[in-house]
Scaffold this motif. Structure first.
Motif, PDB file in Angstrom:
ATOM      1  N   MET A  35       0.844  -1.186   0.000  1.00  0.00           N
ATOM      2  CA  MET A  35       0.000   0.000   0.000  1.00  0.00           C
ATOM      3  C   MET A  35       0.887   1.246   0.000  1.00  0.00           C
ATOM      4  N   THR A  36       0.463   2.211  -0.750  1.00  0.00           N
ATOM      5  CA  THR A  36       1.146   3.499  -0.818  1.00  0.00           C
ATOM      6  C   THR A  36       0.297   4.539  -0.106  1.00  0.00           C
ATOM      7  N   ALA A  37       0.881   5.238   0.842  1.00  0.00           N
ATOM      8  CA  ALA A  37       0.147   6.294   1.549  1.00  0.00           C
ATOM      9  C   ALA A  37      -0.021   7.486   0.615  1.00  0.00           C
ATOM     10  N   LEU A  38      -1.269   7.909   0.450  1.00  0.00           N
ATOM     11  CA  LEU A  38      -1.575   9.078  -0.366  1.00  0.00           C
ATOM     12  C   LEU A  38      -1.845  10.306   0.486  1.00  0.00           C
ATOM     13  N   LEU A  39      -2.358  10.063   1.712  1.00  0.00           N
ATOM     14  CA  LEU A  39      -2.740  11.182   2.580  1.00  0.00           C
ATOM     15  C   LEU A  39      -2.790  10.716   4.025  1.00  0.00           C
ATOM     16  N   GLU A  40      -2.235  11.533   4.903  1.00  0.00           N
ATOM     17  CA  GLU A  40      -2.402  11.356   6.345  1.00  0.00           C
ATOM     18  C   GLU A  40      -2.785  12.716   6.886  1.00  0.00           C
ATOM     19  N   SER A  41      -3.968  12.785   7.481  1.00  0.00           N
ATOM     20  CA  SER A  41      -4.478  14.053   7.987  1.00  0.00           C
ATOM     21  C   SER A  41      -5.189  13.801   9.301  1.00  0.00           C
ATOM     22  N   GLY A  42      -4.580  14.247  10.382  1.00  0.00           N
ATOM     23  CA  GLY A  42      -5.185  14.011  11.692  1.00  0.00           C
ATOM     24  C   GLY A  42      -5.314  12.531  11.961  1.00  0.00           C
ATOM     25  N   SER A  43      -6.549  12.078  12.153  1.00  0.00           N
ATOM     26  CA  SER A  43      -6.777  10.679  12.506  1.00  0.00           C
ATOM     27  C   SER A  43      -7.253   9.843  11.318  1.00  0.00           C
ATOM     28  N   VAL A  44      -6.981  10.314  10.112  1.00  0.00           N
ATOM     29  CA  VAL A  44      -7.409   9.559   8.931  1.00  0.00           C
ATOM     30  C   VAL A  44      -6.222   9.331   7.986  1.00  0.00           C
ATOM     31  N   ARG A  45      -6.254   8.174   7.322  1.00  0.00           N
ATOM     32  CA  ARG A  45      -5.186   7.808   6.392  1.00  0.00           C
ATOM     33  C   ARG A  45      -5.821   7.256   5.119  1.00  0.00           C
ATOM     34  N   LEU A  46      -5.297   7.674   3.968  1.00  0.00           N
ATOM     35  CA  LEU A  46      -5.738   7.168   2.672  1.00  0.00           C
ATOM     36  C   LEU A  46      -4.556   6.480   2.013  1.00  0.00           C
ATOM     37  N   GLU A  47      -4.783   5.244   1.586  1.00  0.00           N
ATOM     38  CA  GLU A  47      -3.754   4.452   0.928  1.00  0.00           C
ATOM     39  C   GLU A  47      -4.296   3.913  -0.390  1.00  0.00           C
ATOM     40  N   ALA A  48      -3.392   3.597  -1.301  1.00  0.00           N
ATOM     41  CA  ALA A  48      -3.768   2.975  -2.563  1.00  0.00           C
ATOM     42  C   ALA A  48      -2.850   1.795  -2.828  1.00  0.00           C
ATOM     43  N   ASP A  55      -2.618  -1.065  -6.107  1.00  0.00           N
ATOM     44  CA  ASP A  55      -3.167  -1.565  -7.363  1.00  0.00           C
ATOM     45  C   ASP A  55      -4.482  -0.863  -7.678  1.00  0.00           C
ATOM     46  N   SER A  56      -5.591  -1.526  -7.425  1.00  0.00           N
ATOM     47  CA  SER A  56      -6.894  -0.978  -7.798  1.00  0.00           C
ATOM     48  C   SER A  56      -7.759  -0.617  -6.594  1.00  0.00           C
ATOM     49  N   VAL A  57      -7.160  -0.497  -5.419  1.00  0.00           N
ATOM     50  CA  VAL A  57      -7.933  -0.257  -4.197  1.00  0.00           C
ATOM     51  C   VAL A  57      -7.552   1.074  -3.556  1.00  0.00           C
ATOM     52  N   LEU A  58      -8.581   1.869  -3.250  1.00  0.00           N
ATOM     53  CA  LEU A  58      -8.410   3.055  -2.404  1.00  0.00           C
ATOM     54  C   LEU A  58      -8.910   2.662  -1.016  1.00  0.00           C
ATOM     55  N   LYS A  59      -8.068   2.802  -0.007  1.00  0.00           N
ATOM     56  CA  LYS A  59      -8.416   2.350   1.348  1.00  0.00           C
ATOM     57  C   LYS A  59      -8.325   3.505   2.332  1.00  0.00           C
ATOM     58  N   VAL A  60      -9.386   3.668   3.119  1.00  0.00           N
ATOM     59  CA  VAL A  60      -9.449   4.713   4.134  1.00  0.00           C
ATOM     60  C   VAL A  60      -9.495   4.059   5.508  1.00  0.00           C
ATOM     61  N   GLU A  61      -8.707   4.599   6.437  1.00  0.00           N
ATOM     62  CA  GLU A  61      -8.722   4.135   7.828  1.00  0.00           C
ATOM     63  C   GLU A  61      -8.792   5.332   8.749  1.00  0.00           C
ATOM     64  N   GLY A  62      -9.464   5.148   9.877  1.00  0.00           N
ATOM     65  CA  GLY A  62      -9.522   6.195  10.890  1.00  0.00           C
ATOM     66  C   GLY A  62     -10.887   6.849  10.981  1.00  0.00           C
ATOM     67  N   GLU A  73     -10.405  15.012  -2.751  1.00  0.00           N
ATOM     68  CA  GLU A  73      -9.491  15.517  -3.782  1.00  0.00           C
ATOM     69  C   GLU A  73      -8.358  14.540  -4.072  1.00  0.00           C
ATOM     70  N   THR A  74      -7.760  13.990  -3.037  1.00  0.00           N
ATOM     71  CA  THR A  74      -6.639  13.068  -3.219  1.00  0.00           C
ATOM     72  C   THR A  74      -7.098  11.799  -3.932  1.00  0.00           C
ATOM     73  N   GLY A  75      -8.232  11.265  -3.509  1.00  0.00           N
ATOM     74  CA  GLY A  75      -8.778  10.076  -4.172  1.00  0.00           C
ATOM     75  C   GLY A  75      -9.172  10.358  -5.604  1.00  0.00           C
ATOM     76  N   ARG A  76      -9.770  11.504  -5.857  1.00  0.00           N
ATOM     77  CA  ARG A  76     -10.164  11.896  -7.213  1.00  0.00           C
ATOM     78  C   ARG A  76      -8.930  11.994  -8.118  1.00  0.00           C
ATOM     79  N   ASP A  77      -7.847  12.567  -7.610  1.00  0.00           N
ATOM     80  CA  ASP A  77      -6.601  12.663  -8.381  1.00  0.00           C
ATOM     81  C   ASP A  77      -6.050  11.275  -8.709  1.00  0.00           C
ATOM     82  N   TRP A  78      -6.072  10.367  -7.736  1.00  0.00           N
ATOM     83  CA  TRP A  78      -5.583   9.008  -7.953  1.00  0.00           C
ATOM     84  C   TRP A  78      -6.436   8.308  -9.007  1.00  0.00           C
ATOM     85  N   LEU A  79      -7.749   8.458  -8.912  1.00  0.00           N
ATOM     86  CA  LEU A  79      -8.648   7.832  -9.877  1.00  0.00           C
ATOM     87  C   LEU A  79      -8.395   8.346 -11.294  1.00  0.00           C
TER      88      LEU A  79
END
Length: 111
Positions: free
Chosen positions: A1-14, A16-23, A35-41
């Protein structure tokens, strides 16, 4: 997984074909997530299949659904196929109440 965004208590990773949100997805982080997910898509090849994994989202949040719907719109615009949406149990209950399974390919709890 590649971290795309870490902001406060949330993390967005990608991966292959999966966008994953935690927190905890609140309105303070929703804009950056969308915005970050839209850019990745937009970078994915047309015709690709994508999955949105929100199974790690801690709380029930309408902000998380706002992000999810924005990503679904962005995927359609980019010519991508939304293969599946994975939700945490709390988000699944809210999706069931709101009838979102008619709009999105929400995986069953057993999946």
């Amino acid at each position: 997984m590649t971290a795309l965004l870490e902001s406060g208590s949330v993390r967005l990773e990608a991966d292959d074909s999966v966008l994953k949100v935690e927190g905890q997805v609140g309105f303070d982080a929703a804009t950056a997530l969308a915005e970050t997910g839209r850019d990745w898509l937009a970078e994915q090849p047309a015709g690709s299949r994508v999955t949105f994994d929100l199974s790690g989202v801690a709380d029930v949040s309408s902000a998380a659904f706002s992000v999810l719907l924005e990503w679904a719109r962005a995927a359609r615009t980019a010519g991508l196929e939304l293969q599946a949406v994975r939700l945490s149990p709390a988000l699944r209950r809210l999706a069931d109440l709101a009838g979102l399974e008619r709009l999105l390919p929400v995986e069953s709890a057993a999946a």
